[in-house]
Design an enzyme around this catalytic site. Structure first.
Site, PDB file in Angstrom:
ATOM      1  N   ARG A  13       0.832  -1.211   0.000  1.00 10.29           N
ATOM      2  CA  ARG A  13       0.000   0.000   0.000  1.00 10.29           C
ATOM      3  C   ARG A  13       0.866   1.261   0.000  1.00 10.29           C
ATOM      4  O   ARG A  13       1.025   1.926  -1.001  1.00 10.29           O
ATOM      5  CB  ARG A  13      -0.965  -0.017   1.213  1.00 10.29           C
ATOM      6  CG  ARG A  13      -2.079   1.018   1.142  1.00 10.29           C
ATOM      7  CD  ARG A  13      -1.663   2.430   1.516  1.00 10.29           C
ATOM      8  NE  ARG A  13      -1.103   2.567   2.853  1.00 10.29           N
ATOM      9  CZ  ARG A  13      -0.570   3.683   3.313  1.00 10.29           C
ATOM     10  NH1 ARG A  13      -0.522   4.766   2.568  1.00 10.29           N
ATOM     11  NH2 ARG A  13      -0.007   3.733   4.521  1.00 10.29           N
ATOM     12  N   HIS A 207       8.995   7.259   7.927  1.00  8.88           N
ATOM     13  CA  HIS A 207       9.619   7.345   6.607  1.00  8.88           C
ATOM     14  C   HIS A 207      11.082   7.715   6.843  1.00  8.88           C
ATOM     15  O   HIS A 207      11.439   8.253   7.896  1.00  8.88           O
ATOM     16  CB  HIS A 207       8.866   8.357   5.735  1.00  8.88           C
ATOM     17  CG  HIS A 207       7.545   7.806   5.258  1.00  8.88           C
ATOM     18  ND1 HIS A 207       7.364   7.295   4.000  1.00  8.88           N
ATOM     19  CD2 HIS A 207       6.360   7.637   5.891  1.00  8.88           C
ATOM     20  CE1 HIS A 207       6.110   6.854   3.874  1.00  8.88           C
ATOM     21  NE2 HIS A 207       5.475   7.052   5.012  1.00  8.88           N
ATOM     22  N   CYS A 238       4.138   9.285   0.093  1.00  6.18           N
ATOM     23  CA  CYS A 238       2.766   9.734  -0.070  1.00  6.18           C
ATOM     24  C   CYS A 238       2.737  10.804  -1.162  1.00  6.18           C
ATOM     25  O   CYS A 238       3.544  11.735  -1.130  1.00  6.18           O
ATOM     26  CB  CYS A 238       2.255  10.309   1.255  1.00  6.18           C
ATOM     27  SG  CYS A 238       0.643  11.073   1.094  1.00  6.18           S
TER      28      CYS A 238
END
Ligand code: HMG
Ligand code: MG
Length: 286
Positions: A13, A207, A238
């Site tokens: 994802r 991250h 993102c």
């Protein structure tokens, strides 16, 4: 297990959502099927968001339909609103995640709403999930820094974390979306969040833009956090967090945790194969 730390694999994802070239459905399915043999308890596979906002995730229903499920794995998906939740239920996910932000700027850019409106939007999802008996995880993005608003106060994170907990989220994943968190900032943020939220309800989602994700994990471990999100090969990012790099790499976290004496229950040969698969995917589509 006393020394157990769970790695929640988010590669299919968070790892793939930001890839610009459309990845073939068969490749996504093969990736998840491989990860399913790795010993993960939870794998985030899909995202039932608007296909206009994140085109890469448009085939999430087909992904969920195509994978071979392992009974020991919970297959998770993001759901931004009731529409997404209903699509996720149709796709037979095992759990869903709602995702909010500690910063107004990111909330607006990512889900087109303010923080308080987003929490209102989550309420019907929580009610529907209760009826379906589906666990709900809550993400908070920008727990230290926001690409639009700059530094984020620990108190803003604590406020949203508390709201998500009261709403019924079984776990709150604290997202350093930009990868700009430092051990000091993570320490200050966790000091504030843990005033109200029990440590066993928290997870770290780091991250690795500045290469500090492992140092940040160390701080979280010291606080007692035992769940970390990661993506094999360090995939990820993102689309609404410009400049952010991928999730901390699963293989790096495994190595690091093992060196500290923690167990992850993962099969390192499958993790290695999945790292190779992730690299191949990148090579194939770039
Ligand atoms: P909006 O434009 O305000 O919503 O988007 P809307 O209700 O006006 O709908 C716009 C269009 O999307 C409509 O279609 C809806 O039908 C459709 P149109 O009439 O224009 O043809 N739509 C949907 N379609 C399918 N599934 C749905 C859905 N909802 C609406 N569920 C919305 C609001 C929340 C939908 C949008 O902003 C969105 O999808 N955002 C998602 C962004 C995203 O996925 N970002 C990445 C995930 S978050 C992340 O990566 C951070 C995390 O990893 C943690 C961290 O690192 O910090 C989790
Ligand atoms: Mg993320």
């Amino acid at each position: 297990m006393k020394n157990f730390v769970e790695i929640f694999e988010v590669g299919p994802r968070d790892g793939l959502q930001n890839e610009r070239s459309r990845i073939a459905l068969d490749d996504k399915i093969a990736f998840i099927n491989l990860l399913s043999r790795g010993g993960f308890r939870r794998i985030e596979c899909a995202s039932f968001v608007s296909p206009k906002w994140v085109p890469q995730m448009a085939d999430s229903a087909e992904v969920m339909d195509g994978i071979e499920r392992t009974s020991t794995v919970s297959y998770a998906a993001l759901t931004p609103n009731l529409r997404g939740f209903e699509r996720a239920v149709m796709a037979r996910v095992d759990e869903v995640s709602i995702f909010g932000s500690a910063s107004e700027g990111f909330s607006k850019a990512n889900i087109n709403t303010s923080i308080s409106e987003s929490l209102e939007r989550f309420t019907p999802i929580m009610l529907a999930a209760k009826e379906e008996n589906l666990p709900v995880r809550g993400y908070i993005s920008c727990v230290t820094d926001c690409p639009y608003d700059g530094s984020i106060s620990p108190e803003s994170v604590a406020k949203v974390a508390n709201e998500l907990l009261l709403m019924g989220c079984y776990e709150i994943a604290l997202g350093d979306t930009l990868g700009k968190g430092t051990p000091e900032k993570i320490h200050n943020m966790l000091t504030s969040v843990t005033e109200d939220v029990p440590i066993n309800r928290l997870a770290g989602h780091f991250h690795d833009t500045n290469g500090l994700a492992l140092a940040n994990i160390d701080v979280a471990l010291d606080f007692g956090i035992r769940v970390f999100d990661a993506a094999v090969g360090g995939l990820g990012g993102c689309p609404y967090a410009p400049g952010a790099a991928g999730n901390v790499a699963t293989e790096k976290v495994v190595c690091h945790l093992e060196s500290l004496g923690f167990e992850t229950g993962l099969d390192s040969s499958i993790v290695d194969q999945a790292v190779g698969f992730a690299r191949q995917l990148r090579g194939k589509y770039h």
